[in-house]
Every structure is written in C-alpha cells, then in structure tokens.
Design a protein around this motif. Structure first.
Motif, PDB file in Angstrom:
ATOM      1  N   SER A  75     -13.431  55.708  34.861  1.00  0.00           N
ATOM      2  CA  SER A  75     -13.872  55.235  33.548  1.00  0.00           C
ATOM      3  C   SER A  75     -14.627  56.365  32.870  1.00  0.00           C
ATOM      4  CB  SER A  75     -14.772  53.998  33.687  1.00  0.00           C
ATOM      5  OG  SER A  75     -15.908  54.290  34.461  1.00  0.00           O
ATOM      6  N   ASP A  76     -14.582  56.374  31.533  1.00  0.00           N
ATOM      7  CA  ASP A  76     -15.216  57.442  30.772  1.00  0.00           C
ATOM      8  C   ASP A  76     -16.433  56.914  30.016  1.00  0.00           C
ATOM      9  OD1 ASP A  76     -13.113  58.908  31.656  1.00  0.00           O
ATOM     10  OD2 ASP A  76     -11.971  58.791  29.781  1.00  0.00           O
ATOM     11  N   HIS A  77     -17.424  57.767  29.837  1.00  0.00           N
ATOM     12  CA  HIS A  77     -18.538  57.459  28.948  1.00  0.00           C
ATOM     13  C   HIS A  77     -19.079  58.772  28.398  1.00  0.00           C
ATOM     14  CE1 HIS A  77     -20.851  58.391  32.626  1.00  0.00           C
ATOM     15  NE2 HIS A  77     -21.811  58.762  31.788  1.00  0.00           N
ATOM     16  N   THR A  78     -19.743  58.690  27.262  1.00  0.00           N
ATOM     17  CA  THR A  78     -20.279  59.894  26.618  1.00  0.00           C
ATOM     18  C   THR A  78     -21.764  60.027  26.921  1.00  0.00           C
ATOM     19  OG1 THR A  78     -20.696  58.673  24.571  1.00  0.00           O
ATOM     20  CG2 THR A  78     -18.585  59.810  24.761  1.00  0.00           C
ATOM     21  N   GLU A  79     -22.180  61.270  27.046  1.00  0.00           N
ATOM     22  CA  GLU A  79     -23.583  61.572  27.279  1.00  0.00           C
ATOM     23  C   GLU A  79     -24.011  62.697  26.359  1.00  0.00           C
ATOM     24  OE1 GLU A  79     -24.311  62.552  31.313  1.00  0.00           O
ATOM     25  OE2 GLU A  79     -23.975  60.515  32.082  1.00  0.00           O
ATOM     26  N   ILE A  80     -25.291  62.622  25.893  1.00  0.00           N
ATOM     27  CA  ILE A  80     -25.876  63.698  25.094  1.00  0.00           C
ATOM     28  C   ILE A  80     -26.649  64.608  26.033  1.00  0.00           C
ATOM     29  CG2 ILE A  80     -27.494  64.286  23.261  1.00  0.00           C
ATOM     30  CD1 ILE A  80     -26.836  61.650  21.951  1.00  0.00           C
ATOM     31  N   ILE A  81     -26.266  65.880  26.043  1.00  0.00           N
ATOM     32  CA  ILE A  81     -26.864  66.838  26.965  1.00  0.00           C
ATOM     33  C   ILE A  81     -27.574  67.928  26.178  1.00  0.00           C
ATOM     34  CG2 ILE A  81     -26.382  68.539  28.760  1.00  0.00           C
ATOM     35  CD1 ILE A  81     -24.031  66.875  29.607  1.00  0.00           C
ATOM     36  N   ASP A  82     -28.809  68.173  26.553  1.00  0.00           N
ATOM     37  CA  ASP A  82     -29.571  69.282  25.980  1.00  0.00           C
ATOM     38  C   ASP A  82     -29.461  70.477  26.920  1.00  0.00           C
ATOM     39  OD1 ASP A  82     -30.378  67.766  23.840  1.00  0.00           O
ATOM     40  OD2 ASP A  82     -32.279  67.143  24.751  1.00  0.00           O
ATOM     41  N   SER A  83     -29.065  71.606  26.360  1.00  0.00           N
ATOM     42  CA  SER A  83     -28.960  72.823  27.166  1.00  0.00           C
ATOM     43  C   SER A  83     -29.695  73.956  26.471  1.00  0.00           C
ATOM     44  CB  SER A  83     -27.495  73.203  27.382  1.00  0.00           C
ATOM     45  OG  SER A  83     -26.846  73.416  26.151  1.00  0.00           O
ATOM     46  N   THR A  84     -30.211  74.864  27.256  1.00  0.00           N
ATOM     47  CA  THR A  84     -30.954  76.015  26.736  1.00  0.00           C
ATOM     48  C   THR A  84     -30.016  77.206  26.614  1.00  0.00           C
ATOM     49  OG1 THR A  84     -32.994  75.236  27.789  1.00  0.00           O
ATOM     50  CG2 THR A  84     -32.912  77.541  27.121  1.00  0.00           C
ATOM     51  N   VAL A  85     -29.985  77.784  25.402  1.00  0.00           N
ATOM     52  CA  VAL A  85     -29.138  78.939  25.132  1.00  0.00           C
ATOM     53  C   VAL A  85     -30.036  80.149  24.884  1.00  0.00           C
ATOM     54  CG1 VAL A  85     -27.387  79.943  23.625  1.00  0.00           C
ATOM     55  CG2 VAL A  85     -27.328  77.504  24.161  1.00  0.00           C
ATOM     56  N   GLN A  86     -29.750  81.247  25.523  1.00  0.00           N
ATOM     57  CA  GLN A  86     -30.510  82.485  25.355  1.00  0.00           C
ATOM     58  C   GLN A  86     -29.645  83.530  24.651  1.00  0.00           C
ATOM     59  OE1 GLN A  86     -31.806  83.713  29.241  1.00  0.00           O
ATOM     60  NE2 GLN A  86     -33.583  82.357  29.230  1.00  0.00           N
ATOM     61  N   TYR A  87     -30.264  84.270  23.706  1.00  0.00           N
ATOM     62  CA  TYR A  87     -29.566  85.405  23.118  1.00  0.00           C
ATOM     63  C   TYR A  87     -30.588  86.491  22.807  1.00  0.00           C
ATOM     64  CZ  TYR A  87     -31.012  83.079  18.754  1.00  0.00           C
ATOM     65  OH  TYR A  87     -31.738  82.469  17.778  1.00  0.00           O
ATOM     66  N   CYS A  88     -30.091  87.712  22.662  1.00  0.00           N
ATOM     67  CA  CYS A  88     -30.940  88.892  22.507  1.00  0.00           C
ATOM     68  C   CYS A  88     -30.817  89.449  21.088  1.00  0.00           C
ATOM     69  CB  CYS A  88     -30.532  89.949  23.541  1.00  0.00           C
ATOM     70  SG  CYS A  88     -31.475  91.478  23.454  1.00  0.00           S
TER      71      CYS A  88
END
Length: 506
Positions: A229-242
């Motif tokens: 079965s499928d379900h949606t989730e909201i995911i917070d991720s940290t992105v790094q850039y220089c």
C-alpha cells in the motif's frame, strides 16, 4: 620422527585438498566454517582418545612417583636399583651393565661407610637414570600415538569422504527444488544419524522426481503474496552548498587603488615624493589627510550554507509474509504414497518458510495431535523426528483446526496461513469449528486445503478454506478445487473460472 602436531596439521591439509579437488561445488563460506569446526572436533576427539587410551599410563605413574621420591629423598643404592627395575620393565633391552657399573663406582667411593659424597653420587646416578627412563617413555608413547593417529586419520578420511558425498547429494536435490542452503548447512552442523540422512535424501529425491510436486512446491511457497500500500509523507532534509565571497582580511591579490595611510601598500609614485626634500612635505600632508594612494588587496573564502528543504514523497508499505501453520494428516488412510508426498511437501514448505524468516508451526494429526513449533533453537533434527511420526489411526481434523485457531490468537502467529494436507476422508466439519475458523478469517488469517487423493473430494468446506487444491497421486497432476456440485457430482471448473486471488492460476 614426526610430531603429533605435524600429523594433525597434515590431516587438516588433507581435508582442505579433498574439499578443493573433489568437491569444489561445496564452496559456500558457511560450509567452510562447518568443515573447520568438524576438523576441530576431530582434533579434540583424537587428542582425548590418545590421552585416555595411553597403554603406558602405568609406567608414567611409576616414573612420576620415582621423580617425586628423588626430589624429596635423593638417591641411594636401593632406590637406583628399584628405578632400574621399572625402567627395564618398560625397555627390556636397557643396558643394565652400564648402570650397575655406575652403582659399583659410587659404592667404591664410600670407603665402607656412608658419607655425603656417596649420597650425592647415587642421587646423580638416579637423576640420569630417570632422565633416560623418561626419554624412553616419551619415544615409545610417540611411536604408539603416531600409529594410532594413522588409524584415526584413515577412518576420518573415509568418514569425511562419505560426509562430503552425502552433503553434495542432498545439496544437488535441494538445488533442484530451489530450497535455501541455510537449511542444508543446519543439518550438516548437527549430529544426524545415517537414518536421518537417509530420510532427508529420500524425501528430497521424491520431491525432485514425482510429477507435479515441483509445481505444488512453488504454489505452496506463495501462499500469502506480499501486500503493498502507498502513502505520502512530508520529509524535511538538510541541503548544503558552498558560496565564494570576498574576504577583506586576506591580502591575496591587488584589486584596485584606494586612499588611506597603509604604508605597506603605498604605490611607488607616492613614495617617490620622499626622494626630494622640497616635496616631502606634500607626502606628510597627504598622510595626515589620509589621502595617500595605496594598493587595495583582498582574497576570497568559501562559506558552507545549510538550508532546510521540504518535499513530499510516496512511501510503499510492504507487509511481510505471515507465519505458516501446517496440519499434516498421518492417519491410516494416508499411509503409502499420500503420506510420503505430504511429508516431502512439508519439508519443502518448512525450508522455504525458514529462508523467508517466517515462523512455522506443525500439527501432526489423526485422532490425536502432536505439535512442533520450529522457532529456534528448534531445528532440522526436530523436524526430521516430527516427520517420522505416524499415527495410522482414524482421521479427526477438528483437534488440529482447534489447535491452529488457538495459535492464531497468539501474537507471534497473527495473520497466519493455515494449510491442511490430508486426503479429506472424514465427516463434514461441525458448525462450531466452522464458526471459529470464519472468525479468525476476519482477523486476516487465511485457510488453505490440499487434498492428496486420486479423487476429487467434496469434503473441503468452502466456508472455511479460502482456496483448495487436489494433487492426483495416480496421475501426478495438480488442479484447483471449487466446491460446485451439480446433480450430485463434482464439476471441475475451467481455468477461466478460477478466482484471481493474487496467487496466479494453476
């Protein structure tokens, strides 16, 4: 002369060469580990035998007792002669004259009376005598050990070849049936009797050769297909850039001209004013007013920036295959080929369940029941003992179904698949047991039936069993059963009328 450790090392080397040259297909790391344990066990057994069966134990006791007496009392003529007698019993060809000559020499130095020098002489003679005695003991012991080790090696080599061959035959049969090798290594790690191995080989060969059995094994192995079965989730991720930014504190390069008082970076034209006294005052004036032209310098630096990014993903939920409960009919009506097929099939299902990390509970039934929970530490030996049981009485499936329902209420056997393997030659199920089974079906438990009989049976209750099959022992064919009765006889439906339940059509 070769040492005992060298003999053991050669035995281990022989086992590895035998494995590599004659049985290269048995190259699994688990098998190598089991072989290593088998060699260690043989070495311990051999050393224990050589120690306990030592035929020279009595001489060792006498030697140790004489050594203790020497340490405590020293030597005298009587003790030297006593040790010489014991030494001669171990080594009849000992040079007695040599030791008697030494005794006479010691007595000659006494001058007709005892003195300390004579005591020391007899003590030295006795010590040398015991050293020769112990050396002779160790040489004879080593010779005996090496002779016995040759016999032990010969027997071990024969047993090892037979063990290799047995494992290879079972492995080949299991490979044909696509059964996980972990089950094979489990059985090879335990102390199985020749009869146990014979049963395994017979069941494996029967599964491999009987018509329709392969199809049956594949079908039983897919009793409960994984549900997704499928379900949606909201995911917070940290992105790094220089990023690269100017750094005024770094003087890496010249980037322009600026007014100021930085004497280190004053341009040459301004410094030229100091070369003439008439215009040097102008330099001082520009310095006071902070109007000297100076090189402007700067560098760059890298800075890491982190940002929180939020995004939506689709997650697939997978429900693992549930436990398996097998009710195996071993009544009198199942004797012969049906019982043999049922037990061989049970072996296949249990091995597949183990490879899928599924719990497995077996119920052997006739008029009474015997059960086996194959949760570790229960293993292949317990399964063999269980499968060898037969009641050969009348048939009563109700106690087996009641036990299966009871297990479904255990948290370890929730959402279980219960399979009844029988010829179904018993009366109709009572309303009470039908009600219990239907109640468990509401809790996502499922019931399956496999009739092993040359006839289409009408005893499979469709209110209890979600799906049922018939294995024809005469033809070796497999068909699905639907309890549709018209005019008093069973009608086998066409393939197109089979319900699509996720298991596929037969």
């Amino acid at each position: 002369m070769q040492s005992l450790n060298q003999e053991i090392a050669e035995t281990e080397e022989f086992a590895r060469i035998l494995h590599a040259d004659r049985f290269p297909e048995l190259a699994d790391e688990k098998f190598k580990l089991i072989l290593s344990r088998k060699l260690s066990s043989w070495e311990m057994s051999a050393r224990s035998y050589l120690e306990n069966a030592n035929p020279l134990k009595e001489h060792l006791s006498r030697l140790d007792l004489a050594a203790w007496d020497l340490k405590r009392h020293g030597g005298c003529e009587g003790s030297v002669l006593s040790d010489l007698s014991n030494y001669r019993s171990l080594h009849p060809s000992v040079n007695v004259a040599f030791w008697e000559k030494k005794i006479l020499a010691a007595k000659g130095g006494m001058g007709g009376k005892k003195d300390n020098n004579a005591t020391e002489a007899f003590t030295a003679i006795r010590r040398n005598e015991q050293e020769a005695w112990r050396k002779e003991y160790e040489e004879q012991l080593l010779e005996w050990q090496l002779r016995e080790m040759q016999k032990l090696r010969s027997r071990f080599a024969k047993d090892l070849k037979e063990w290799f061959e047995t494992i290879r035959q079972i492995k080949e049969a299991f490979d044909e049936l696509d059964i996980e090798q972990d089950i094979l290594w489990d059985l090879s790690a335990e102390e199985l009797t020749e009869q146990d191995i014979s049963f395994l080989k017979q069941w494996a060969e029967y599964l491999n050769n009987a018509r329709g059995i392969r199809e049956l094994c594949e079908l039983m192995g897919r009793l409960r297909k994984e549900q997704r079965s499928d379900h949606t989730e909201i995911i917070d991720s940290t992105v790094q850039y220089c990023i690269r930014e100017p750094d005024r504190t770094s003087n890496e390069m010249v980037v322009g001209i600026e007014l100021g008082t930085d004497l280190e970076n004053v341009i040459p034209q301004e410094l030229a004013l100091l070369s003439d006294d008439d215009v040097a005052l102008l330099f001082d004036l520009k310095y006071v007013e902070r109007r000297l032209m100076c090189f402007s310098r700067q560098g760059y630096r890298n800075r890491i920036i982190e940002e929180i990014v939020r995004h939506t993903v689709t997650v697939v939920d997978e429900e693992k295959m549930g436990p398996i409960i097998i009710c195996l009919d071993t009544s009198n009506s199942m004797s012969g080929a049906p019982e043999y097929i049922a037990k061989a099939l049970t072996l296949s299902i249990v091995s597949r369940a183990a490879s899928q990390k599924r719990k497995c509970y077996l119920i052997n039934f006739s008029t009474s029941i015997e059960t086996l929970d194959l949760t570790p530490p229960k293993g292949i030996r317990d399964l063999i003992d269980f499968l060898r049981m037969s009641f050969h009485g009348s048939t009563d499936v109700v106690p087996a179904l009641c036990e299966g329902v009871r297990m479904m209420q255990d948290e370890n056997y929730e959402k279980a698949d219960l399979l009844v393997i029988s010829d179904f030659l018993f009366p109709d199920l009572s309303p009470g047991i039908v009600s219990l089974c239907r109640e468990q079906k509401l809790n996502e438990n499922r019931f399956f039936a496999l009739a092993i009989t040359p006839f289409i049976t009408d005893q499979i209750n469709e209110d209890v069993f979600d799906q049922s099959w018939n294995y024809n022992t005469s033809r070796g064919t497999l068909s699905e059963i639907m309890n549709c009765f018209r005019y008093g006889f069973a009608v086998k439906p066409s393939a197109s009328s089979f319900p699509d339940n996720g298991l596929g059509r037969i």
